[in-house]
Design an enzyme around this catalytic site. Structure first.
Site, PDB file in Angstrom:
ATOM      1  N   ARG A 229      10.309  22.237 -17.870  1.00 37.95           N
ATOM      2  CA  ARG A 229      11.239  22.645 -16.819  1.00 37.95           C
ATOM      3  C   ARG A 229      11.276  24.172 -16.765  1.00 37.95           C
ATOM      4  O   ARG A 229      11.073  24.833 -17.790  1.00 37.95           O
ATOM      5  CB  ARG A 229      12.659  22.130 -17.115  1.00 37.95           C
ATOM      6  CG  ARG A 229      12.862  20.656 -16.832  1.00 37.95           C
ATOM      7  CD  ARG A 229      12.930  20.366 -15.333  1.00 37.95           C
ATOM      8  NE  ARG A 229      13.178  18.963 -15.051  1.00 37.95           N
ATOM      9  CZ  ARG A 229      12.223  18.054 -14.816  1.00 37.95           C
ATOM     10  NH1 ARG A 229      10.957  18.402 -14.816  1.00 37.95           N
ATOM     11  NH2 ARG A 229      12.541  16.804 -14.544  1.00 37.95           N
ATOM     12  N   HIS A 277       5.274  22.693  -9.208  1.00 35.09           N
ATOM     13  CA  HIS A 277       5.943  21.535  -9.823  1.00 35.09           C
ATOM     14  C   HIS A 277       5.242  20.242  -9.370  1.00 35.09           C
ATOM     15  O   HIS A 277       5.870  19.335  -8.814  1.00 35.09           O
ATOM     16  CB  HIS A 277       7.434  21.482  -9.491  1.00 35.09           C
ATOM     17  CG  HIS A 277       8.202  20.594 -10.423  1.00 35.09           C
ATOM     18  ND1 HIS A 277       9.501  20.843 -10.820  1.00 35.09           N
ATOM     19  CD2 HIS A 277       7.848  19.434 -11.063  1.00 35.09           C
ATOM     20  CE1 HIS A 277       9.912  19.885 -11.639  1.00 35.09           C
ATOM     21  NE2 HIS A 277       8.925  19.015 -11.795  1.00 35.09           N
TER      22      HIS A 277
HETATM   23  P1  NDP Z   1      10.342  12.268 -24.020  1.00 41.03           P
HETATM   24  O1  NDP Z   1      11.816  12.139 -24.067  1.00 41.03           O
HETATM   25  O2  NDP Z   1       9.489  11.062 -24.187  1.00 41.03           O
HETATM   26  O3  NDP Z   1       9.873  13.312 -25.155  1.00 41.03           O
HETATM   27  C1  NDP Z   1      10.571  14.465 -25.427  1.00 41.03           C
HETATM   28  C2  NDP Z   1      10.008  15.094 -26.684  1.00 41.03           C
HETATM   29  O4  NDP Z   1      10.666  16.333 -26.910  1.00 41.03           O
HETATM   30  C3  NDP Z   1      10.255  14.234 -27.928  1.00 41.03           C
HETATM   31  O5  NDP Z   1       9.144  14.293 -28.791  1.00 41.03           O
HETATM   32  C4  NDP Z   1      11.458  14.901 -28.571  1.00 41.03           C
HETATM   33  O6  NDP Z   1      11.552  14.748 -29.982  1.00 41.03           O
HETATM   34  C5  NDP Z   1      11.182  16.346 -28.229  1.00 41.03           C
HETATM   35  N1  NDP Z   1      12.401  17.155 -28.283  1.00 41.03           N
HETATM   36  C6  NDP Z   1      13.517  17.040 -27.546  1.00 41.03           C
HETATM   37  N2  NDP Z   1      14.430  17.963 -27.918  1.00 41.03           N
HETATM   38  C7  NDP Z   1      13.870  18.649 -28.927  1.00 41.03           C
HETATM   39  C8  NDP Z   1      14.317  19.706 -29.736  1.00 41.03           C
HETATM   40  N3  NDP Z   1      15.541  20.248 -29.607  1.00 41.03           N
HETATM   41  N4  NDP Z   1      13.490  20.177 -30.701  1.00 41.03           N
HETATM   42  C9  NDP Z   1      12.262  19.623 -30.870  1.00 41.03           C
HETATM   43  N5  NDP Z   1      11.769  18.627 -30.115  1.00 41.03           N
HETATM   44  C10 NDP Z   1      12.572  18.146 -29.162  1.00 41.03           C
HETATM   45  O7  NDP Z   1      10.004  13.038 -22.658  1.00 41.03           O
HETATM   46  P2  NDP Z   1       8.648  12.966 -21.802  1.00 41.03           P
HETATM   47  O8  NDP Z   1       7.513  13.241 -22.701  1.00 41.03           O
HETATM   48  O9  NDP Z   1       8.590  11.715 -20.994  1.00 41.03           O
HETATM   49  O10 NDP Z   1       8.895  14.158 -20.759  1.00 41.03           O
HETATM   50  C11 NDP Z   1       9.098  15.480 -21.204  1.00 41.03           C
HETATM   51  C12 NDP Z   1       9.533  16.359 -20.056  1.00 41.03           C
HETATM   52  O11 NDP Z   1       8.443  16.647 -19.196  1.00 41.03           O
HETATM   53  C13 NDP Z   1      10.583  15.783 -19.103  1.00 41.03           C
HETATM   54  O12 NDP Z   1      11.880  15.830 -19.671  1.00 41.03           O
HETATM   55  C14 NDP Z   1      10.443  16.698 -17.897  1.00 41.03           C
HETATM   56  O13 NDP Z   1      11.282  17.826 -18.036  1.00 41.03           O
HETATM   57  C15 NDP Z   1       8.983  17.138 -17.962  1.00 41.03           C
HETATM   58  N6  NDP Z   1       8.204  16.577 -16.836  1.00 41.03           N
HETATM   59  C16 NDP Z   1       7.644  17.454 -15.937  1.00 41.03           C
HETATM   60  C17 NDP Z   1       6.873  16.979 -14.900  1.00 41.03           C
HETATM   61  C18 NDP Z   1       6.180  17.920 -13.979  1.00 41.03           C
HETATM   62  O14 NDP Z   1       5.574  17.469 -12.988  1.00 41.03           O
HETATM   63  N7  NDP Z   1       6.200  19.219 -14.253  1.00 41.03           N
HETATM   64  C19 NDP Z   1       6.653  15.539 -14.687  1.00 41.03           C
HETATM   65  C20 NDP Z   1       7.282  14.713 -15.703  1.00 41.03           C
HETATM   66  C21 NDP Z   1       8.031  15.229 -16.728  1.00 41.03           C
HETATM   67  P3  NDP Z   1      11.765  13.278 -30.646  1.00 41.03           P
HETATM   68  O15 NDP Z   1      10.465  12.530 -30.387  1.00 41.03           O
HETATM   69  O16 NDP Z   1      11.964  13.555 -32.077  1.00 41.03           O
HETATM   70  O17 NDP Z   1      12.926  12.657 -29.925  1.00 41.03           O
HETATM   71  C1  OXD Z   2       9.752  14.551 -13.733  1.00 43.06           C
HETATM   72  C2  OXD Z   2       9.223  15.584 -12.846  1.00 43.06           C
HETATM   73  O1  OXD Z   2      10.657  14.837 -14.522  1.00 43.06           O
HETATM   74  O2  OXD Z   2       8.445  15.244 -11.912  1.00 43.06           O
HETATM   75  O3  OXD Z   2       9.257  13.407 -13.668  1.00 43.06           O
HETATM   76  O4  OXD Z   2       9.508  16.766 -13.028  1.00 43.06           O
END
Ligand code: NDP
Ligand code: OXD
Length: 314
Positions: A229, A277
């Site tokens: 983000r 994005h």
């Molecule tokens: P998940 O919830 O599956 O994974 C999040 C990961 O981040 C987990 O491994 C989690 O750790 C880790 N995490 C969260 N908080 C912390 C922290 N404080 N310190 C260390 N690690 C942390 O999310 P997704 O993989 O599905 O998606 C990730 C992000 O990608 C979304 O939230 C979104 O913002 C972004 N996104 C962007 C898109 C785009 O087009 N640009 C499209 C889709 C998503 P743990 O495994 O230990 O819980």
């Molecule tokens: C998502 C994105 O969070 O598209 O899926 O940013």
């Protein structure tokens, strides 16, 4: 049986049609349209929803996010106390892995230098390093980070990931928690951010973090790639780090303000590769199928999957 759609920035009528096509017997309502009665809604479907939109839906059982990230939903302090379900879908994951791989390879193979040479009609022969010499680090090893990590590892890169809890993924070095961050950064020359936006991760991509990255890699200075983000990155720090050589290049898909304002210097900076994005778009067909499948299972008595931990913020 009614769905209430609150979607901004995307074509809500198109999404409504997809839902209707999949389940013609269900009432699909669009928030804010004349004749819509939010009191009928059993399920909310949201992407950047209007604040307070679900407060007049007393029969709501769950809210489904059309995206993987739920920050724009959870920031609504009036959100009813029902499960918020986020998208984990093979189509979306594949798209993100494509984008991340594209960016890592773009830097690894120095494509921006070749593009510039092509403009000059210059036959520029650059030394080609091996992927196995390059250390990629992924912030966030969730649904998206894990898949990107595995694909990059298969391409030969040395891949590590950082998450809240330790992970055991074959071929991927795991670092976790605040204690693990410095060591993770110190071995990373290409940093990829796939974190969710939470109070803990806001502004994490800042100058101090950049100075902790490895500086002994092929590019001299490290590279940062962000598709999490815009709130993860401090854009003034990115520009400063590019200009003083702390970073050699960045690839950004997300921005503090979206759409990125035309006057923003990131647009024209030679060290910046950007996309609007669009790293991993939510494609209506698979997303609607995913959500309707979840609702059907839930109505058969099965538990909802991918329910967000509202305290953790993701
Ligand atoms: P998940 O919830 O599956 O994974 C999040 C990961 O981040 C987990 O491994 C989690 O750790 C880790 N995490 C969260 N908080 C912390 C922290 N404080 N310190 C260390 N690690 C942390 O999310 P997704 O993989 O599905 O998606 C990730 C992000 O990608 C979304 O939230 C979104 O913002 C972004 N996104 C962007 C898109 C785009 O087009 N640009 C499209 C889709 C998503 P743990 O495994 O230990 O819980
Ligand atoms: C998502 C994105 O969070 O598209 O899926 O940013």
């Amino acid at each position: 049986m009614s769905l209430l759609l609150s979607i901004s920035g995307w074509n809500v009528a198109d999404w409504a049609e997809r839902f209707r096509a999949l389940d013609p017997g269900r009432t699909i309502q669009i928030a804010g349209e004349p004749g819509t009665d939010p009191a009928l809604a059993e399920y909310g479907v949201a992407w950047k929803p209007a604040a307070g939109i679900f407060t007049t839906s007393p029969n709501l059982k769950a809210i489904f996010s059309l995206g993987a990230g739920v920050d724009a939903i959870l920031k609504d302090k009036t959100l009813p106390d029902v499960p918020v379900v986020r998208i984990i879908d093979a189509d979306l994951t594949q798209r993100m892995t494509e984008w991340v791989t594209l960016q890592v390879l773009l830097h690894h193979r120095q494509q921006r230098r070749l593009d510039a040479a092509q403009q000059r009609r210059e036959w520029l022969s650059l030394p080609q390093g091996a992927a196995s010499e390059v250390r990629v680090g992924i912030l966030g090893l969730g649904a998206l980070g894990k898949d990107s990590a595995e694909v990059l590892s298969r391409l030969g890169f040395q891949v590590a990931g950082w998450s809240r809890s330790p992970k055991s993924i074959p071929g991927i070095e795991s670092f976790s928690g605040a204690d693990g961050l410095r060591a993770f950064l110190a071995r990373t020359e290409i940093l990829v951010c796939l974190l969710p936006l939470t109070t803990d991760t806001t502004g994490i991509l800042n100058y101090d973090l950049f100075t902790g990255l490895a500086r002994d890699g092929r590019f001299g200075a490290p590279v940062v790639i962000n598709a999490g983000r815009g709130g993860h990155q401090v854009e003034a720090d990115i520009l400063r780090a590019l200009d003083d050589g702390t970073l050699s290049a960045v690839s950004l898909d997300v921005f503090e303000t979206e759409p990125l304002p035309v006057e923003n210097p990131l647009w024209g900076h030679p060290g910046v590769t950007l996309s609007p994005h669009s790293a991993a778009d939510s494609e209506p067909e698979p997303m609607c199928r995913n959500i309707m499948g979840q609702i059907a299972a839930f109505e058969r008595g099965e538990p909802l999957r991918n329910v967000v931990d509202r305290n953790a913020g993701y």
